[in-house]
Every structure is written in C-alpha cells, then in structure tokens.
Design a protein around this motif. Structure first.
Motif, PDB file in Angstrom:
ATOM      1  N   UNK A 120      -9.610   3.102  10.559  1.00  0.00           N
ATOM      2  CA  UNK A 120      -8.780   2.858   9.368  1.00  0.00           C
ATOM      3  C   UNK A 120      -9.065   1.493   8.736  1.00  0.00           C
ATOM      4  N   UNK A 121     -10.288   1.004   8.930  1.00  0.00           N
ATOM      5  CA  UNK A 121     -10.699  -0.233   8.268  1.00  0.00           C
ATOM      6  C   UNK A 121     -11.193   0.060   6.849  1.00  0.00           C
ATOM      7  N   UNK A 122     -11.352   1.328   6.529  1.00  0.00           N
ATOM      8  CA  UNK A 122     -11.786   1.761   5.193  1.00  0.00           C
ATOM      9  C   UNK A 122     -10.852   2.906   4.788  1.00  0.00           C
ATOM     10  N   UNK A 123     -10.032   2.628   3.776  1.00  0.00           N
ATOM     11  CA  UNK A 123      -9.008   3.588   3.348  1.00  0.00           C
ATOM     12  C   UNK A 123      -9.099   3.775   1.841  1.00  0.00           C
ATOM     13  N   UNK A 124      -9.018   5.018   1.414  1.00  0.00           N
ATOM     14  CA  UNK A 124      -9.033   5.328  -0.017  1.00  0.00           C
ATOM     15  C   UNK A 124      -7.595   5.498  -0.513  1.00  0.00           C
ATOM     16  N   UNK A 125      -7.298   4.789  -1.610  1.00  0.00           N
ATOM     17  CA  UNK A 125      -5.998   4.887  -2.264  1.00  0.00           C
ATOM     18  C   UNK A 125      -6.156   5.633  -3.584  1.00  0.00           C
ATOM     19  N   UNK A 126      -5.271   6.572  -3.828  1.00  0.00           N
ATOM     20  CA  UNK A 126      -5.164   7.250  -5.115  1.00  0.00           C
ATOM     21  C   UNK A 126      -3.835   6.849  -5.727  1.00  0.00           C
ATOM     22  N   UNK A 127      -3.882   6.265  -6.901  1.00  0.00           N
ATOM     23  CA  UNK A 127      -2.672   5.804  -7.576  1.00  0.00           C
ATOM     24  C   UNK A 127      -2.490   6.581  -8.868  1.00  0.00           C
ATOM     25  N   UNK A 128      -1.314   7.133  -9.046  1.00  0.00           N
ATOM     26  CA  UNK A 128      -0.984   7.848 -10.279  1.00  0.00           C
ATOM     27  C   UNK A 128       0.203   7.174 -10.944  1.00  0.00           C
TER      28      UNK A 128
END
Length: 179
Positions: free
Chosen positions: A167-175
């Motif tokens: 979990x050192x690389x996490x993708x965030x999706x923001x709406x």
C-alpha cells in the motif's frame, strides 16, 4: 517525518479523546511524547502511536488516520507560505501540493521525504491521482483530501485502491459533487 505531524497528532488526540487517553497511548507505546515541530522523527513511532490508540479506543487504525488527516489539514494549511494566484478549490489545491508545497518543504527541510502525487487524469469534476509513499499512510492522505474539500466548501466523493501489496502506491479517484 517532520515533527509538526507528531505535535499536531498529539494535540488532536488530546482534543478528541482527552489527556488521560493521550497519556495512556504514550505509556502503552513506550513513547515519552516529546516532539518539536521542526524536528525529524521516524514515521514508525507515529504508526506505533496510531496502532496503540486503536487498541485503546477500538477505532480502526485506518479510521484514526483518516480522522487525523482531516483534522490536521487546516492546521497544516496555516503553516504554509502564501500561494498567491492559486484558484481556491479542492482540485487546484491538491495539484499544487506536489508542485509547490512539497517543493517548499524540501527547501526548508532538505532531509524531508514527502509523499509523491502523480496525476493521471482530470476533468472539472473528476481527478485520478496516485499517492506514493514508503510510509504507507494513504488513509492520512484520504483524510487530508476530505479536510481540503471541507475547507473549500466542496463535496468530493473519494475512493482509493492500493496498487501494490504494501500500500505504498495507492490510486485515488475523486469526484466533485456539483449541486
């Protein structure tokens, strides 16, 4: 990790749970709790405090990180140099974190290693960004995003997905929710 993260954490815990719980957390973590805002400390000490507080309160470590991130946003914002010319909204502010804030932090504290944000795509109402940090504190980042949206009076729905096992690389999706 810069000491301001620790000093603000202790202040927020004391405010939220009281001095007795804060001291119990420090005692059980074998931490004397002496930090200066400008000092540098091992991030694992903060992780230990969070895990210990989770055991004391029954609140998950992820939820504690998120609540902390949201609460600390305004406090950290007050410590930043002025960012003139930045349009005051959540997406523009988040984009400036990597280009402006993290750059300034590195100038002030050459030993600092802030997380990296990579922006994948963006429209007026949707942003995809990757968070990369060896500290694996993406839930603090989630809280900071929520605190940012709250600060700018916007509603943003955020989802996150780890892109690696640590979990050192996490993708965030923001709406952005436009009403």
């Amino acid at each position: 990790m810069k000491g301001i993260i620790f000093t603000e954490f202790l202040d927020i815990i004391e405010d939220a749970f009281g001095l007795e719980v804060c001291q119990k957390m420090l005692d059980q973590a074998s931490d004397i709790g002496v930090y200066t805002a400008v000092g540098s400390y091992d991030h694992r000490a903060l992780v230990t405090l969070i895990v210990t507080l989770s055991k004391i309160t029954g609140v998950s470590a992820e939820d504690l990180q998120e609540v902390y991130g949201e609460a600390v946003f305004t406090r950290l914002l007050q410590t930043l140099p002025a960012m003139t010319g930045i349009q005051q909204d959540t997406f523009n502010f988040i984009k400036k974190v990597e280009d402006h804030i993290h750059t300034e932090v590195k100038k002030l504290y050459p030993d600092a290693t802030p997380p990296q944000f990579d922006f994948i795509s963006e429209t007026k109402t949707h942003m995809v960004m990757d968070y990369k940090s060896a500290r694996c504190m993406s839930h603090v980042c989630l809280g900071l995003i929520k605190g940012c949206a709250k600060h700018f009076g916007q509603t943003v729905h955020v989802t996150m997905a780890p892109l690696n096992k640590s979990k050192s690389h996490v993708r965030f999706n923001l709406d952005l929710i436009v009403e």
